[in-house]
Scaffold this active site. Structure first.
Site, PDB file in Angstrom:
ATOM      1  N   HIS A  55      18.061  17.560  96.126  1.00 28.38           N
ATOM      2  CA  HIS A  55      17.536  17.351  97.476  1.00 28.38           C
ATOM      3  C   HIS A  55      16.103  16.837  97.459  1.00 28.38           C
ATOM      4  O   HIS A  55      15.728  16.010  98.281  1.00 28.38           O
ATOM      5  CB  HIS A  55      17.604  18.666  98.262  1.00 28.38           C
ATOM      6  CG  HIS A  55      17.212  18.523  99.692  1.00 28.38           C
ATOM      7  ND1 HIS A  55      18.083  18.094 100.677  1.00 28.38           N
ATOM      8  CD2 HIS A  55      16.025  18.737 100.320  1.00 28.38           C
ATOM      9  CE1 HIS A  55      17.452  18.060 101.835  1.00 28.38           C
ATOM     10  NE2 HIS A  55      16.208  18.454 101.649  1.00 28.38           N
ATOM     11  N   TYR A  58      15.889  13.368  94.332  1.00 29.04           N
ATOM     12  CA  TYR A  58      16.767  12.186  94.427  1.00 29.04           C
ATOM     13  C   TYR A  58      17.176  11.686  93.039  1.00 29.04           C
ATOM     14  O   TYR A  58      17.311  10.486  92.808  1.00 29.04           O
ATOM     15  CB  TYR A  58      16.081  11.058  95.209  1.00 29.04           C
ATOM     16  CG  TYR A  58      15.759  11.423  96.638  1.00 29.04           C
ATOM     17  CD1 TYR A  58      16.723  11.323  97.630  1.00 29.04           C
ATOM     18  CD2 TYR A  58      14.493  11.889  97.000  1.00 29.04           C
ATOM     19  CE1 TYR A  58      16.446  11.666  98.940  1.00 29.04           C
ATOM     20  CE2 TYR A  58      14.211  12.242  98.315  1.00 29.04           C
ATOM     21  CZ  TYR A  58      15.198  12.117  99.274  1.00 29.04           C
ATOM     22  OH  TYR A  58      14.920  12.467 100.580  1.00 29.04           O
ATOM     23  N   SER A 103      18.569  15.523 106.838  1.00 26.34           N
ATOM     24  CA  SER A 103      19.759  16.371 106.932  1.00 26.34           C
ATOM     25  C   SER A 103      19.406  17.844 106.801  1.00 26.34           C
ATOM     26  O   SER A 103      18.437  18.210 106.144  1.00 26.34           O
ATOM     27  CB  SER A 103      20.743  16.000 105.818  1.00 26.34           C
ATOM     28  OG  SER A 103      20.175  16.296 104.550  1.00 26.34           O
ATOM     29  N   HIS A 104      20.211  18.678 107.452  1.00 27.15           N
ATOM     30  CA  HIS A 104      20.161  20.131 107.245  1.00 27.15           C
ATOM     31  C   HIS A 104      21.600  20.627 107.249  1.00 27.15           C
ATOM     32  O   HIS A 104      21.968  21.542 107.988  1.00 27.15           O
ATOM     33  CB  HIS A 104      19.320  20.805 108.327  1.00 27.15           C
ATOM     34  CG  HIS A 104      18.291  21.735 107.764  1.00 27.15           C
ATOM     35  ND1 HIS A 104      18.085  23.010 108.216  1.00 27.15           N
ATOM     36  CD2 HIS A 104      17.409  21.585 106.739  1.00 27.15           C
ATOM     37  CE1 HIS A 104      17.115  23.592 107.522  1.00 27.15           C
ATOM     38  NE2 HIS A 104      16.697  22.745 106.620  1.00 27.15           N
ATOM     39  N   ARG A 125       7.785  18.340 111.953  1.00 25.21           N
ATOM     40  CA  ARG A 125       6.554  18.467 111.160  1.00 25.21           C
ATOM     41  C   ARG A 125       6.325  17.248 110.270  1.00 25.21           C
ATOM     42  O   ARG A 125       5.185  16.874 110.006  1.00 25.21           O
ATOM     43  CB  ARG A 125       6.583  19.759 110.327  1.00 25.21           C
ATOM     44  CG  ARG A 125       6.432  21.015 111.144  1.00 25.21           C
ATOM     45  CD  ARG A 125       6.119  22.227 110.277  1.00 25.21           C
ATOM     46  NE  ARG A 125       7.085  22.424 109.218  1.00 25.21           N
ATOM     47  CZ  ARG A 125       8.285  22.980 109.377  1.00 25.21           C
ATOM     48  NH1 ARG A 125       8.667  23.393 110.567  1.00 25.21           N
ATOM     49  NH2 ARG A 125       9.108  23.127 108.350  1.00 25.21           N
ATOM     50  N   GLN A 250      16.389  29.212 106.252  1.00 25.67           N
ATOM     51  CA  GLN A 250      15.113  29.541 106.872  1.00 25.67           C
ATOM     52  C   GLN A 250      15.299  30.053 108.298  1.00 25.67           C
ATOM     53  O   GLN A 250      16.307  29.798 108.934  1.00 25.67           O
ATOM     54  CB  GLN A 250      14.212  28.292 106.916  1.00 25.67           C
ATOM     55  CG  GLN A 250      14.096  27.579 105.594  1.00 25.67           C
ATOM     56  CD  GLN A 250      15.071  26.430 105.467  1.00 25.67           C
ATOM     57  OE1 GLN A 250      16.210  26.507 105.909  1.00 25.67           O
ATOM     58  NE2 GLN A 250      14.624  25.360 104.845  1.00 25.67           N
ATOM     59  N   GLU A 322      10.740  28.656 101.714  1.00 24.84           N
ATOM     60  CA  GLU A 322      10.740  27.542 102.662  1.00 24.84           C
ATOM     61  C   GLU A 322      10.565  28.061 104.086  1.00 24.84           C
ATOM     62  O   GLU A 322      11.108  27.501 105.042  1.00 24.84           O
ATOM     63  CB  GLU A 322      12.025  26.726 102.501  1.00 24.84           C
ATOM     64  CG  GLU A 322      12.078  26.018 101.152  1.00 24.84           C
ATOM     65  CD  GLU A 322      13.386  25.284 100.878  1.00 24.84           C
ATOM     66  OE1 GLU A 322      14.215  25.162 101.799  1.00 24.84           O
ATOM     67  OE2 GLU A 322      13.575  24.842  99.734  1.00 24.84           O
ATOM     68  N   SER A 323       9.783  29.136 104.230  1.00 23.02           N
ATOM     69  CA  SER A 323       9.454  29.634 105.564  1.00 23.02           C
ATOM     70  C   SER A 323       8.915  28.483 106.411  1.00 23.02           C
ATOM     71  O   SER A 323       8.178  27.623 105.923  1.00 23.02           O
ATOM     72  CB  SER A 323       8.399  30.741 105.477  1.00 23.02           C
ATOM     73  OG  SER A 323       8.932  31.894 104.873  1.00 23.02           O
ATOM     74  N   GLN A 324       9.278  28.515 107.679  1.00 23.57           N
ATOM     75  CA  GLN A 324       8.987  27.386 108.566  1.00 23.57           C
ATOM     76  C   GLN A 324       7.590  27.461 109.180  1.00 23.57           C
ATOM     77  O   GLN A 324       6.846  28.413 108.974  1.00 23.57           O
ATOM     78  CB  GLN A 324      10.038  27.366 109.673  1.00 23.57           C
ATOM     79  CG  GLN A 324      11.442  27.115 109.157  1.00 23.57           C
ATOM     80  CD  GLN A 324      11.605  25.725 108.592  1.00 23.57           C
ATOM     81  OE1 GLN A 324      11.667  24.747 109.324  1.00 23.57           O
ATOM     82  NE2 GLN A 324      11.670  25.616 107.289  1.00 23.57           N
ATOM     83  N   SER A 550      21.732  13.184 101.249  1.00 23.79           N
ATOM     84  CA  SER A 550      22.372  14.499 101.196  1.00 23.79           C
ATOM     85  C   SER A 550      23.655  14.366 100.393  1.00 23.79           C
ATOM     86  O   SER A 550      24.615  13.743 100.846  1.00 23.79           O
ATOM     87  CB  SER A 550      22.678  15.011 102.608  1.00 23.79           C
ATOM     88  OG  SER A 550      23.384  16.233 102.537  1.00 23.79           O
TER      89      SER A 550
END
Length: 749
Positions: A55, A58, A103-104, A125, A250, A322-324, A550
């Site tokens: 991710h 690449y 992507s998520h 962000r 997250q 990976e806290s937002q 992704s």
């Protein structure tokens, strides 16, 4: 337990390490040891594992993505290209526009609400980090079969997450797509796009320069959510047992993000930062290594100064979290106090966690002990590069030979009528208002067009009416039939959608959603689609500004259809001259632009009526797409057309029904002589649009089309309260509306 310091690592070269559990291959682990000249510490291993994940690095796609740079068309509008948080284009009048789609997917399957919500937060962000104020979001979505029980679990949560987060931020959701197909069962695609606006002089880049400058982490506290989230979670295939990675997803707080946005924009206005990076995938590992790598020196970080939500977190967990709602800024010493004042004003936690050095290393300390000492480029930009083997699948020839032309067709007008109703009411063609009604599309007051229009459009300058339009498209069925052509068809449709509203297409972003790169057949699909997209962008003059790959979107051995989603951004000088899709006035003349051929491979008709996928997708003619776009833009600017709608899934009849329902007026269509009514209505030939022309402009419009060599066929008139195909059938708008609007509420409540 002994802290694994750099000194300790050098003294214990044979200590076992969990490199495999962190997703690293043995040769990758050996390469890390070679780079460092010793075994990595636990913290270093954590950083390399997330930054070298598929991710973030690449590593399977880089060799193919290079084409986007090598084949990039000359374009004076491009201000910032591939390699930054998002691309930036010149919108005119001193304005710059930045946009990106990401992507998520995997997190949204495991925890639909938070997975989708944090996907929106992350892309916002990225846009903010470029120096721009976010002004709109979009969401291209793909789910499994509409009537499958798990779709009923995933879709409502995803839609609530997107709406909940975006609405709280006060950002209009102006478009996107919703597609259902069994291939996405267990692997929904949740792609998120954001658009931002700034002045040219406000562009910011992610770099840490200037020895002595301070590294400030600001925003939310760091927690245990999202450890190894998108970075590792999105770099592996789900097994058949389904979701089992909930802790890796997250948790978002849109109110914190709103404060972060306003705080950051004020910091920008006062020119307080020399570099900035959001914390998304790979968290602090990414932000520190990328900032240091792109800068002119090194960086020293005191990790124990990071504000935590959970005091029990280890250094490795802090680096991987990976806290937002977090950002990292590089600030000159003399500006730090003012930076912290602004953060305090907006109730945003801000902490100096380190400084830029004149060395060449990223050094991280934990309570005075050094736990990281690495060359930052090796973490951020010099990860593994794989030339994965790829080969055309053995089944591809049989799939293409299974032509949709052989499928039984309606023999009478009544059968044609029944099939039109079935296609219009099918989940993919039916109204998506049950979904889009949960999004605020008009907050901020600058939304000019929103779904179901061909593209979303927002005004960026009140005085002049300058605006931008964005569309996203991607047809996995077409791409499965022919990956090269399928990617170009996605580009062409998105380009056409933007031009149909009167905006001039400028640039693209993309989200390339595929199965496992370890499958040579999937890798062939990826290679072909990437090549098709690069060639298509060169032909249309629309450079790729950035995007996302992704991979591993599959369950066991079953991959999704290859699904390149293409976002095209265009500029319109005055949004008051936009072209809507609604047939709003009786007496308007309907013209079909472009050539209609018998092209039904991968079509909505073949899927809905026969559950069939086979043959070849529609042919691509990019010169024709460009000409069609120029005609649509000129006709919009000069007031020659009142409405326009591109032709794509479902063909002419789907477009006419949508425009009639949007405007509340019927239409009478006449099948041209020598044309099969079925092909006329359901063909999905590319490079086409239907336009409504005022009678007073008919001669001027047809003269322009004739002079430019674009086929323009008069096929009907806006009239009455039915959609009538003369000599075939008539469908009252009331019956069409009931079929079109009832499907999704019946499925999802």
């Amino acid at each position: 337990m002994t802290l694994d310091t750099v000194k300790h690592a050098a003294e214990t070269p044979d200590a076992p390490q969990p490199w495999a559990e962190l997703g690293l291959k043995q040769d990758e682990y050996e390469r890390i040891r070679a780079i460092l000249g010793r075994r990595p510490t636990g913290a270093e291993l954590a950083m390399y594992s997330v930054m070298w994940s598929e991710h973030c690095s690449y590593k399977s796609s880089k060799v193919h993505l290079r084409q986007f740079g090598e084949k990039a068309p000359a374009n004076d509008a491009l201000l910032v290209g591939i390699g930054e948080n998002a691309g930036v284009v010149d919108a005119g009048q001193g304005y710059a526009v930045t946009f990106k789609v990401e992507s998520h997917n995997h997190p949204s399957y495991i925890e639909p609400y938070q997975g989708a919500a944090t996907g929106v937060g992350g892309i916002v962000r990225d846009i903010l980090a470029m120096g721009a104020r976010p002004v709109a979001v979009m969401d291209p979505l793909r789910f499994g079969a509409a009537d499958h029980p798990d779709t009923k679990r995933v879709l409502p949560g995803v839609v609530s997450g997107i709406g909940g987060y975006g609405n709280c931020l006060g950002l209009p959701n102006i478009g996107g797509e919703v597609v259902f197909d069994p291939c996405y069962q267990g692997n929904p695609l949740v792609n998120a796009l954001c658009v931002g606006v700034m002045k040219h002089e406000d562009i910011h880049l992610a770099k840490a320069s200037g020895a002595g400058n301070k590294v400030i982490l600001y925003g939310a506290r760091t927690g245990g959510d999202g450890i190894g989230g998108v970075s590792v979670l999105a770099s592996e295939t789900f097994d058949s047992t389904g979701p089992a990675k909930r802790p890796a997803v997250q948790v978002g707080d849109p109110f914190q993000e709103k404060l972060l946005i306003e705080c950051t924009l004020e910091v920008f206005r006062e020119n307080l930062v020399t570099g900035i990076q959001d914390l998304g995938g790979a968290g602090l590992s990414c932000a520190t290594s990328e900032l240091a790598s792109a800068g002119s020196g090194g960086m020293r970080v005191e990790l124990d100064t990071v504000p935590l939500r959970d005091a029990s977190l280890s250094p490795e967990e802090i680096l991987m979290s990976e806290s937002q709602e977090r950002m990292c800024a590089i600030v000159e010493p003399g500006k730090v106090d003012r930076f912290l004042e602004i953060c305090e004003k907006w109730d945003v936690i801000a902490t100096v966690i380190g400084e830029v050095t004149d060395g060449e290393r990223l050094e991280i300390f934990w309570h005075g002990e050094q736990i990281v000492d690495v060359p930052p480029r090796t973490v951020a930009h010099e990860g593994p590069v794989y030339e994965r083997p790829y080969a055309r699948p053995e089944w591809q020839d049989a799939l293409q030979a299974d032509d949709a032309a052989k499928l039984p067709r309606p023999a009478t007008g009544e059968e044609l009528r029944e099939q039109v109703l079935k296609v219009v009411a099918s989940p993919n063609q039916a109204s998506k208002s049950w979904i889009t009604g949960q999004y605020d599309r008009f907050v901020q007051g600058n939304t000019v067009l929103a779904q179901p229009e061909d593209s979303g459009m927002v005004r960026i300058d009140e005085e002049t009416g300058l605006g931008v339009a964005v569309a996203t498209d991607g047809n996995g069925r077409y791409t499965k039939l022919d990956p090269y052509a399928g990617a170009q068809l996605a580009l062409a449709e998105s380009y056409r959608n933007v031009a149909a509203t009167g905006a001039r297409p400028l640039a693209i972003s993309n989200c390339l959603n595929f199965g496992s790169p370890e499958d040579p057949g999937v890798m062939w699909q990826f290679a072909e689609a990437t090549r098709g997209l690069a060639d298509g962008c060169l032909a249309l003059g629309t450079p790729v500004t950035g995007g996302n790959v992704s991979l591993y979107n599959q369950t066991g051995d079953t991959a999704i259809h290859p699904t390149p989603v293409v976002a095209v951004l265009g500029v319109i000088d005055d949004v008051n001259r936009r072209t809507p899709m609604a047939f709003a006035e009786e007496g308007q003349l309907l013209y079909l632009l472009g050539d209609t051929r018998e092209e039904l491979g991968g079509s909505a008709w073949s899927q809905v009526i026969h559950d069939h996928l086979g043959g070849l997708p529609p042919a691509v003619d990019l010169d024709r797409e460009k000409l069609l776009g120029e005609i649509l833009i000129s006709a919009s600017r000069d007031g020659m057309i009142d409405a326009a709608h591109d032709l794509s899934d479902g063909g002419l009849i789907q477009a006419v029904v949508e425009s009639c329902l949007r405007g509340g007026n019927g239409a009478r269509l006449v099948v041209p002589d020598g044309t099969d009514p079925f092909v006329f209505l359901f063909s999905e030939s590319a490079g086409r649009a239907v336009v409504a022309v005022p009678r007073s402009e008919e001669l001027r419009f047809t003269d322009m089309c004739g002079a430019r060599g674009l086929p323009a066929t008069r096929v009907g008139v806006v009239d009455g309260e039915s959609v009538e195909v003369q000599g075939q059938f008539s469908l009252p708008l009331e019956e069409l509306r009931a079929a079109y609007e009832a499907t999704l509420p019946a499925l999802f409540g």
